[in-house]
Design an enzyme around this catalytic site. Structure first.
Site, PDB file in Angstrom:
ATOM      1  N   SER A  65       6.771  -0.719  10.453  1.00  0.00           N
ATOM      2  CA  SER A  65       5.402  -0.653   9.950  1.00  0.00           C
ATOM      3  C   SER A  65       5.166   0.747   9.413  1.00  0.00           C
ATOM      4  O   SER A  65       5.694   1.728   9.965  1.00  0.00           O
ATOM      5  CB  SER A  65       4.418  -0.932  11.095  1.00  0.00           C
ATOM      6  N   LYS A  77       5.213 -10.101   9.114  1.00  0.00           N
ATOM      7  CA  LYS A  77       4.704  -9.102  10.061  1.00  0.00           C
ATOM      8  C   LYS A  77       3.174  -9.167  10.110  1.00  0.00           C
ATOM      9  O   LYS A  77       2.562  -9.057  11.155  1.00  0.00           O
ATOM     10  CB  LYS A  77       5.191  -7.715   9.610  1.00  0.00           C
ATOM     11  N   ASP A  78       2.549  -9.356   8.939  1.00  0.00           N
ATOM     12  CA  ASP A  78       1.091  -9.538   8.865  1.00  0.00           C
ATOM     13  C   ASP A  78       0.839 -11.042   8.768  1.00  0.00           C
ATOM     14  O   ASP A  78       0.500 -11.572   7.707  1.00  0.00           O
ATOM     15  CB  ASP A  78       0.527  -8.782   7.658  1.00  0.00           C
ATOM     16  N   HIS A 116       9.414  -3.565   3.540  1.00  0.00           N
ATOM     17  CA  HIS A 116       8.932  -3.775   2.161  1.00  0.00           C
ATOM     18  C   HIS A 116      10.106  -4.026   1.210  1.00  0.00           C
ATOM     19  O   HIS A 116      10.027  -4.850   0.299  1.00  0.00           O
ATOM     20  CB  HIS A 116       8.199  -2.530   1.648  1.00  0.00           C
ATOM     21  N   ARG A 127       2.628   2.355   9.806  1.00  0.00           N
ATOM     22  CA  ARG A 127       1.875   3.114  10.821  1.00  0.00           C
ATOM     23  C   ARG A 127       2.768   3.608  11.964  1.00  0.00           C
ATOM     24  O   ARG A 127       2.319   4.419  12.774  1.00  0.00           O
ATOM     25  CB  ARG A 127       0.713   2.281  11.355  1.00  0.00           C
ATOM     26  N   MET A 155       0.846  -1.197   0.000  1.00  0.00           N
ATOM     27  CA  MET A 155       0.000   0.000   0.000  1.00  0.00           C
ATOM     28  C   MET A 155       0.884   1.251   0.000  1.00  0.00           C
ATOM     29  O   MET A 155       0.420   2.353   0.316  1.00  0.00           O
ATOM     30  CB  MET A 155      -0.943   0.001   1.199  1.00  0.00           C
ATOM     31  N   GLY A 156       2.166   1.084  -0.319  1.00  0.00           N
ATOM     32  CA  GLY A 156       3.063   2.238  -0.385  1.00  0.00           C
ATOM     33  C   GLY A 156       3.524   2.698   0.990  1.00  0.00           C
ATOM     34  O   GLY A 156       3.424   1.970   1.965  1.00  0.00           O
TER      35      GLY A 156
HETATM   36  O1  PAF Z   1      -0.146  -5.755   3.525  1.00  0.00           O
HETATM   37  C1  PAF Z   1      -0.567  -4.833   2.796  1.00  0.00           C
HETATM   38  O2  PAF Z   1       0.091  -3.832   2.559  1.00  0.00           O
HETATM   39  C2  PAF Z   1      -1.958  -4.957   2.185  1.00  0.00           C
HETATM   40  O3  PAF Z   1      -2.836  -5.605   3.050  1.00  0.00           O
HETATM   41  C3  PAF Z   1      -1.959  -5.614   0.804  1.00  0.00           C
HETATM   42  C4  PAF Z   1      -1.496  -7.061   0.871  1.00  0.00           C
HETATM   43  C5  PAF Z   1      -1.073  -4.834  -0.147  1.00  0.00           C
HETATM   44  C6  PAF Z   1      -3.376  -5.615   0.214  1.00  0.00           C
HETATM   45  O4  PAF Z   1      -3.893  -4.328   0.088  1.00  0.00           O
END
Ligand code: PAF
Length: 287
Positions: free
Chosen positions: A189, A153-154, A33, A191, A26-27
């Site tokens: 994160s 992490k997720d 990332h 956030r 999501m940038g």
């Molecule tokens: O983990 C994320 O950033 C989002 O949940 C994803 C996988 C890009 C889906 O919008």
């Protein structure tokens, strides 16, 4: 590196690719990332001599945000994200406008199984995994990757995606990337950027509470004595005393996230989510 905004531009950028490795985001990118991007790059370079492409998507997906959540304020930092991706082995960025990905209201949705999607994050963010599964399924259809990389992490998200790919028969290999942490142990994160300086200093306490539970689970299982609810409550209380509002702090089995009830010889994971001020943080540790 090419930046594609429309589906047609993406198809042109990927035409003739012998292998596609995909990192959906999501940038507002951070090193976590970029680690995933580097995994994708290495996979492509190891598997094909030429013609392989790494693709990252940047799309803030309205479907996975509840009305009271931070969809509108979620940082959009496309130029900086593109510079970081280019420096970390990305060949193509797909950054669609909302009207391109959702040209009409998304009536068709992917419904993940409640035993996986209505617990933990799903219990506190109803509909979250429907939104995630729907957009990821759609992005998979558009990008047509051979493999895709998601962060541990997720943790629950990674599990939902793995299950979706398996049950929907999608020919995509899913790779989990390790969580990147700051020097003090805080999981990176997007956030974290919402935290004040004082909150940032405090934020590491979530990973410390997870560590307490992970060590207790390992030692208690080895001794054959493990009171999971009592330990979980100690962990939550330690956070509450410091001003946090924990949603959950819990010991689960890695393979299906079902609760651990006593001494356990299977692979476990501790997962936590808690609010610090206005910011909700999540983290986990494999045991
Ligand atoms: O983990 C994320 O950033 C989002 O949940 C994803 C996988 C890009 C889906 O919008």
């Amino acid at each position: 590196m090419k930046v594609a905004h429309t589906l047609a531009e993406l198809q042109a950028a990927l035409a003739g690719a012998s292998l596609r490795a995909f990192v959906p985001t999501m940038g507002n990118l951070h090193q976590g990332h970029l680690d995933l991007m580097q995994i994708a790059r290495k996979q492509v370079d190891a598997r094909v001599a030429s013609g392989g492409r790494t693709v990252a998507s940047i799309f803030v997906n309205r479907l996975q945000f509840a009305p009271h959540e931070d969809f509108d304020s979620y940082p959009r930092t496309l130029a900086n994200d593109c510079a970081l991706l280019e420096a970390n082995g990305c060949d193509v960025v797909f950054a669609p406008a909302e009207k391109d990905l959702y040209p009409e209201p998304q009536g068709f949705k992917v419904l993940p199984p409640p035993e996986l999607a209505d617990i933990l994050e799903g219990a506190f963010r109803p509909g979250f995994f429907v939104g995630v599964s729907t957009v990821v399924h759609k992005l998979f259809n558009i990008v047509q990757p051979n493999l895709a990389v998601f962060g541990k992490k997720d943790y629950q998200q990674l599990m939902v995606i793995r299950r979706m790919v398996k049950q929907m028969g999608l020919p995509i290999e899913i790779i989990g990337g390790e969580t990147r942490r700051a020097d003090d142990g805080l999981a990176l994160s997007s956030r974290n950027g919402y935290l004040s300086d004082a909150e940032r200093a405090e934020a590491v306490q979530l990973s410390m509470a997870l560590k307490f539970l992970a060590v207790a689970a390992r030692e208690g299982s080895a001794k054959g004595q493990l009171d999971v609810p009592a330990l979980e409550e100690i962990g939550r209380q330690s956070l509450r005393k410091r001003g946090w509002l924990p949603d959950y702090l819990t010991l689960r089995l890695q393979h299906d996230l079902s609760p651990v009830t006593g001494p356990c010889q299977q692979a476990m994971v501790v997962l936590g989510a808690a609010k610090l001020g206005n910011t909700r943080l999540i983290d986990n540790l494999e045991v």
